[in-house]
Write a protein that holds these residues in place. Sequence first.
Motif, PDB file in Angstrom:
ATOM      1  N   UNK A   9      -3.044  24.922  52.705  1.00  0.00           N
ATOM      2  CA  UNK A   9      -2.371  25.531  52.280  1.00  0.00           C
ATOM      3  C   UNK A   9      -2.583  26.806  51.177  1.00  0.00           C
ATOM      4  N   UNK A  10      -1.448  27.897  50.915  1.00  0.00           N
ATOM      5  CA  UNK A  10      -1.637  29.430  50.254  1.00  0.00           C
ATOM      6  C   UNK A  10      -1.827  28.580  48.664  1.00  0.00           C
ATOM      7  N   UNK A  11      -2.809  29.070  47.960  1.00  0.00           N
ATOM      8  CA  UNK A  11      -2.585  28.620  46.284  1.00  0.00           C
ATOM      9  C   UNK A  11      -2.024  28.943  45.594  1.00  0.00           C
ATOM     10  N   UNK A  17      -1.452  36.128  38.113  1.00  0.00           N
ATOM     11  CA  UNK A  17      -2.848  35.589  38.717  1.00  0.00           C
ATOM     12  C   UNK A  17      -3.455  34.738  37.937  1.00  0.00           C
ATOM     13  N   UNK A  18      -2.616  34.070  36.394  1.00  0.00           N
ATOM     14  CA  UNK A  18      -3.302  33.027  35.868  1.00  0.00           C
ATOM     15  C   UNK A  18      -2.616  30.861  36.456  1.00  0.00           C
ATOM     16  N   UNK A  44      -4.206  23.490  39.664  1.00  0.00           N
ATOM     17  CA  UNK A  44      -2.908  24.249  38.111  1.00  0.00           C
ATOM     18  C   UNK A  44      -2.606  23.322  36.890  1.00  0.00           C
ATOM     19  N   UNK A  45      -2.632  23.588  36.218  1.00  0.00           N
ATOM     20  CA  UNK A  45      -3.074  23.368  34.506  1.00  0.00           C
ATOM     21  C   UNK A  45      -1.869  22.099  34.805  1.00  0.00           C
ATOM     22  N   UNK A  46      -2.181  21.036  33.985  1.00  0.00           N
ATOM     23  CA  UNK A  46      -1.139  20.025  33.933  1.00  0.00           C
ATOM     24  C   UNK A  46      -1.291  19.959  32.194  1.00  0.00           C
ATOM     25  N   UNK A  47      -0.430  19.103  31.388  1.00  0.00           N
ATOM     26  CA  UNK A  47      -0.254  18.552  30.193  1.00  0.00           C
ATOM     27  C   UNK A  47       0.689  17.352  30.978  1.00  0.00           C
ATOM     28  N   UNK A  48       0.591  16.129  30.211  1.00  0.00           N
ATOM     29  CA  UNK A  48       1.295  14.987  30.382  1.00  0.00           C
ATOM     30  C   UNK A  48       2.089  14.703  28.864  1.00  0.00           C
ATOM     31  N   UNK A  65       6.002  25.587  34.340  1.00  0.00           N
ATOM     32  CA  UNK A  65       6.370  26.413  35.396  1.00  0.00           C
ATOM     33  C   UNK A  65       7.077  25.010  36.275  1.00  0.00           C
ATOM     34  N   UNK A  66       7.426  23.853  36.171  1.00  0.00           N
ATOM     35  CA  UNK A  66       7.587  22.937  36.239  1.00  0.00           C
ATOM     36  C   UNK A  66       7.059  21.263  36.197  1.00  0.00           C
TER      37      UNK A  66
END
Length: 246
Positions: A9-11, A17-18, A44-48, A65-66
């Motif tokens: 799948x397309x990234x 672009x970040x 992706x950049x993840x925080x919890x 973003x989600x």
Amino acid sequence: MNETTAQAPIRLTRADGSPIRVLVVDDEASLTDLLQMALRYEGWEIKTAADGSSAITTARDFRPDAIVLDIMLPDIDGLQVLQRLRADGNDVPVLFLTAKDALDDRIAGLTAGGDDYVTKPFSLEEVVARLRGLIRRSTLTVDANESPVLVVGDLELDEDSHEVRRAGRLIELTATEFELLRYLMRNPRRVVSKSQILDRVWDYDFGGKSSVVEIYISYLRKKIDAEGSPMLHTVRGAGYMIKPAE
């Protein structure tokens, strides 16, 4: 030699672009670790966050973003978290995590302004696929040769700015509400079925639980038809249609 290879799948990235930013909220450390691993694999950049209060603070600072949001949290529940974010004017797409077969939780989550849900236990692939769908819908692009403005009667939808106006009045929509209205406005005066809407707007089969379509149609009616003649119509036994007000 004929060989078939599956295309990756397309990234997805942000417009600049970040990396896409996702906040994962759940008090089960093992679950958040697995989700972090799967989502970071997407680049992706993840925080919890492990509770509702931390989730609200992190969302305000991180600006994701989600959000993947468990309904059951140790302090305030996920529904209250979402309500507070929406009260801040934050329209970030939210994917709820709910207990298996807890239909009331799912409907409550959508009613509170959530965009989608998965039930525990779930596959990591399903979560990634749902998130990709939500993120794509919240950052729609259009063909450069097409007008970005859809017009039906006095209702206008701008696909570039994501602004919707009726008779010049600005109407605030969530990402899912916007995509549903966009689909209807691309098919004016045409009846579209619940299954067509599920396939186009949610990108997957809801397992027959088409009540999600009814819920979102009711949301749109309250916003679109609030100060004018009805434009959204139910065609009994067939589906829904949008047409200029009479």
